[in-house]
Design a protein around this motif. Structure first.
Motif, PDB file in Angstrom:
ATOM      1  N   LEU A  13     -91.930  38.376 -75.051  1.00  0.00           N
ATOM      2  CA  LEU A  13     -90.873  38.684 -74.090  1.00  0.00           C
ATOM      3  C   LEU A  13     -91.430  39.524 -72.952  1.00  0.00           C
ATOM      4  O   LEU A  13     -91.167  39.259 -71.784  1.00  0.00           O
ATOM      5  CB  LEU A  13     -89.710  39.402 -74.782  1.00  0.00           C
ATOM      6  N   HIS A  14     -92.207  40.535 -73.295  1.00  0.00           N
ATOM      7  CA  HIS A  14     -92.817  41.392 -72.269  1.00  0.00           C
ATOM      8  C   HIS A  14     -93.718  40.566 -71.349  1.00  0.00           C
ATOM      9  O   HIS A  14     -93.657  40.692 -70.123  1.00  0.00           O
ATOM     10  CB  HIS A  14     -93.614  42.526 -72.919  1.00  0.00           C
ATOM     11  N   ASP A  15     -94.556  39.711 -71.934  1.00  0.00           N
ATOM     12  CA  ASP A  15     -95.446  38.867 -71.134  1.00  0.00           C
ATOM     13  C   ASP A  15     -94.658  37.930 -70.225  1.00  0.00           C
ATOM     14  O   ASP A  15     -95.003  37.762 -69.052  1.00  0.00           O
ATOM     15  CB  ASP A  15     -96.380  38.055 -72.034  1.00  0.00           C
ATOM     16  N   ALA A  16     -93.598  37.310 -70.767  1.00  0.00           N
ATOM     17  CA  ALA A  16     -92.765  36.409 -69.958  1.00  0.00           C
ATOM     18  C   ALA A  16     -92.121  37.164 -68.809  1.00  0.00           C
ATOM     19  O   ALA A  16     -92.046  36.666 -67.678  1.00  0.00           O
ATOM     20  CB  ALA A  16     -91.697  35.755 -70.836  1.00  0.00           C
ATOM     21  N   HIS A  17     -91.686  38.394 -69.092  1.00  0.00           N
ATOM     22  CA  HIS A  17     -91.060  39.212 -68.048  1.00  0.00           C
ATOM     23  C   HIS A  17     -92.077  39.588 -66.967  1.00  0.00           C
ATOM     24  O   HIS A  17     -91.778  39.529 -65.778  1.00  0.00           O
ATOM     25  CB  HIS A  17     -90.430  40.465 -68.672  1.00  0.00           C
ATOM     26  N   MET A  18     -93.283  39.932 -67.356  1.00  0.00           N
ATOM     27  CA  MET A  18     -94.322  40.299 -66.380  1.00  0.00           C
ATOM     28  C   MET A  18     -94.715  39.089 -65.518  1.00  0.00           C
ATOM     29  O   MET A  18     -94.883  39.215 -64.307  1.00  0.00           O
ATOM     30  CB  MET A  18     -95.549  40.883 -67.086  1.00  0.00           C
ATOM     31  N   ARG A  32     -91.771  31.279 -63.549  1.00  0.00           N
ATOM     32  CA  ARG A  32     -90.369  31.560 -63.850  1.00  0.00           C
ATOM     33  C   ARG A  32     -90.209  31.767 -65.351  1.00  0.00           C
ATOM     34  O   ARG A  32     -90.771  31.018 -66.159  1.00  0.00           O
ATOM     35  CB  ARG A  32     -89.530  30.367 -63.393  1.00  0.00           C
ATOM     36  N   ALA A  33     -89.454  32.778 -65.734  1.00  0.00           N
ATOM     37  CA  ALA A  33     -89.210  33.051 -67.157  1.00  0.00           C
ATOM     38  C   ALA A  33     -88.408  31.917 -67.772  1.00  0.00           C
ATOM     39  O   ALA A  33     -87.339  31.555 -67.288  1.00  0.00           O
ATOM     40  CB  ALA A  33     -88.464  34.372 -67.324  1.00  0.00           C
ATOM     41  N   ASP A  34     -88.940  31.347 -68.842  1.00  0.00           N
ATOM     42  CA  ASP A  34     -88.269  30.292 -69.590  1.00  0.00           C
ATOM     43  C   ASP A  34     -87.921  30.862 -70.958  1.00  0.00           C
ATOM     44  O   ASP A  34     -88.752  30.899 -71.869  1.00  0.00           O
ATOM     45  CB  ASP A  34     -89.176  29.070 -69.725  1.00  0.00           C
ATOM     46  N   LEU A  35     -86.692  31.346 -71.077  1.00  0.00           N
ATOM     47  CA  LEU A  35     -86.229  31.971 -72.316  1.00  0.00           C
ATOM     48  C   LEU A  35     -85.138  31.121 -72.960  1.00  0.00           C
ATOM     49  O   LEU A  35     -84.286  31.634 -73.685  1.00  0.00           O
ATOM     50  CB  LEU A  35     -85.724  33.385 -72.023  1.00  0.00           C
ATOM     51  N   ALA A  47     -81.561  46.905 -66.910  1.00  0.00           N
ATOM     52  CA  ALA A  47     -82.284  46.951 -65.635  1.00  0.00           C
ATOM     53  C   ALA A  47     -83.417  45.921 -65.544  1.00  0.00           C
ATOM     54  O   ALA A  47     -84.249  45.998 -64.651  1.00  0.00           O
ATOM     55  CB  ALA A  47     -82.801  48.362 -65.342  1.00  0.00           C
ATOM     56  N   TYR A  48     -83.452  44.936 -66.435  1.00  0.00           N
ATOM     57  CA  TYR A  48     -84.456  43.874 -66.341  1.00  0.00           C
ATOM     58  C   TYR A  48     -84.216  43.062 -65.072  1.00  0.00           C
ATOM     59  O   TYR A  48     -83.085  42.789 -64.704  1.00  0.00           O
ATOM     60  CB  TYR A  48     -84.366  42.940 -67.544  1.00  0.00           C
ATOM     61  N   GLU A  49     -85.271  42.646 -64.438  1.00  0.00           N
ATOM     62  CA  GLU A  49     -85.220  41.773 -63.270  1.00  0.00           C
ATOM     63  C   GLU A  49     -85.431  40.353 -63.775  1.00  0.00           C
ATOM     64  O   GLU A  49     -86.556  39.938 -64.045  1.00  0.00           O
ATOM     65  CB  GLU A  49     -86.314  42.175 -62.280  1.00  0.00           C
ATOM     66  N   LEU A  50     -84.329  39.623 -63.957  1.00  0.00           N
ATOM     67  CA  LEU A  50     -84.385  38.259 -64.459  1.00  0.00           C
ATOM     68  C   LEU A  50     -83.775  37.281 -63.455  1.00  0.00           C
ATOM     69  O   LEU A  50     -83.251  36.229 -63.825  1.00  0.00           O
ATOM     70  CB  LEU A  50     -83.678  38.167 -65.812  1.00  0.00           C
ATOM     71  N   ARG A  51     -83.850  37.633 -62.192  1.00  0.00           N
ATOM     72  CA  ARG A  51     -83.328  36.774 -61.126  1.00  0.00           C
ATOM     73  C   ARG A  51     -83.987  35.399 -61.217  1.00  0.00           C
ATOM     74  O   ARG A  51     -85.202  35.277 -61.271  1.00  0.00           O
ATOM     75  CB  ARG A  51     -83.636  37.435 -59.778  1.00  0.00           C
ATOM     76  N   GLY A  52     -83.128  34.359 -61.296  1.00  0.00           N
ATOM     77  CA  GLY A  52     -83.626  32.990 -61.338  1.00  0.00           C
ATOM     78  C   GLY A  52     -84.205  32.544 -62.668  1.00  0.00           C
ATOM     79  O   GLY A  52     -84.715  31.437 -62.775  1.00  0.00           O
ATOM     80  N   ALA A  53     -84.129  33.372 -63.696  1.00  0.00           N
ATOM     81  CA  ALA A  53     -84.700  33.018 -65.010  1.00  0.00           C
ATOM     82  C   ALA A  53     -83.888  31.919 -65.683  1.00  0.00           C
ATOM     83  O   ALA A  53     -82.700  31.746 -65.414  1.00  0.00           O
ATOM     84  CB  ALA A  53     -84.741  34.247 -65.911  1.00  0.00           C
ATOM     85  N   ASP A  54     -84.529  31.175 -66.568  1.00  0.00           N
ATOM     86  CA  ASP A  54     -83.875  30.130 -67.338  1.00  0.00           C
ATOM     87  C   ASP A  54     -83.567  30.671 -68.731  1.00  0.00           C
ATOM     88  O   ASP A  54     -84.465  30.857 -69.550  1.00  0.00           O
ATOM     89  CB  ASP A  54     -84.775  28.898 -67.438  1.00  0.00           C
ATOM     90  N   LEU A  55     -82.293  30.953 -68.969  1.00  0.00           N
ATOM     91  CA  LEU A  55     -81.840  31.499 -70.245  1.00  0.00           C
ATOM     92  C   LEU A  55     -80.847  30.558 -70.923  1.00  0.00           C
ATOM     93  O   LEU A  55     -80.059  30.983 -71.763  1.00  0.00           O
ATOM     94  CB  LEU A  55     -81.181  32.862 -70.010  1.00  0.00           C
ATOM     95  N   ARG A  56     -80.906  29.275 -70.595  1.00  0.00           N
ATOM     96  CA  ARG A  56     -79.952  28.321 -71.168  1.00  0.00           C
ATOM     97  C   ARG A  56     -79.964  28.398 -72.696  1.00  0.00           C
ATOM     98  O   ARG A  56     -81.016  28.343 -73.320  1.00  0.00           O
ATOM     99  CB  ARG A  56     -80.285  26.894 -70.740  1.00  0.00           C
ATOM    100  N   GLY A  57     -78.747  28.543 -73.256  1.00  0.00           N
ATOM    101  CA  GLY A  57     -78.594  28.544 -74.696  1.00  0.00           C
ATOM    102  C   GLY A  57     -79.141  29.762 -75.408  1.00  0.00           C
ATOM    103  O   GLY A  57     -79.180  29.792 -76.635  1.00  0.00           O
TER     104      GLY A  57
END
Length: 142
Positions: A13-18, A32-35, A47-57
């Motif tokens: 998760l940390h690596d994906a966020h970085m 782009r974060a694919d979560l 306060a995570y910056e997840l603008r535009g991240a893919d969090l489907r499901g």
């Protein structure tokens, strides 16, 4: 893929966020974060910056998303039940099929969000900016 939050997945998760931060900044190696489908329930993502991240499901049940930037994020089909979204930015987020039952949403930015496309009940929405949100039909808030 096992997506529970054991130590190995916390590192992932940390690596994906970085990498996502690098992507947002246009840096080499960013992506782009694919979560999609991740189990992030009860996680502190404040306060995570997840603008535009893919969090489907993704399962964010009970997660702490206070002041998180989820603008433009794809949250379709997410479980956001009971999560704390106070102060979060959901501008232009895709929320079709998302569950927000029991979520706390004070001072949330919902500009450009289709309020008819997600399911909520017992949501606390104090001083939430919904004036520019798409509000047809408002049965999503019942």
């Amino acid at each position: 893929m096992n997506t529970t939050m054991d130590a190995q997945n916390l590192v992932r998760l940390h690596d994906a966020h970085m990498r996502h931060q690098a992507w947002l900044n246009g840096e080499t190696g960013g992506e782009r974060a694919d979560l999609r489908g991740w189990r992030l329930h009860d996680r502190c993502l404040a306060a995570y910056e997840l603008r535009g991240a893919d969090l489907r499901g993704a399962d964010l049940d009970g997660a702490d998303l206070r002041f998180a930037c989820l603008a433009g994020a794809d949250l379709r089909g997410c479980n956001l039940r009971g999560c704390n979204l106070n102060g979060a930015d959901l501008t232009d987020a895709k929320l079709e099929g998302a569950r927000l039952d029991g979520a706390r949403m004070s001072n949330v930015k919902l500009t450009g969000v289709d309020l008819s496309s997600f399911c909520v009940s017992k949501v606390a929405m104090l001083e939430t900016q919904i004036l520019e949100a798409i509000q047809e039909p408002v049965n999503a808030l019942l």
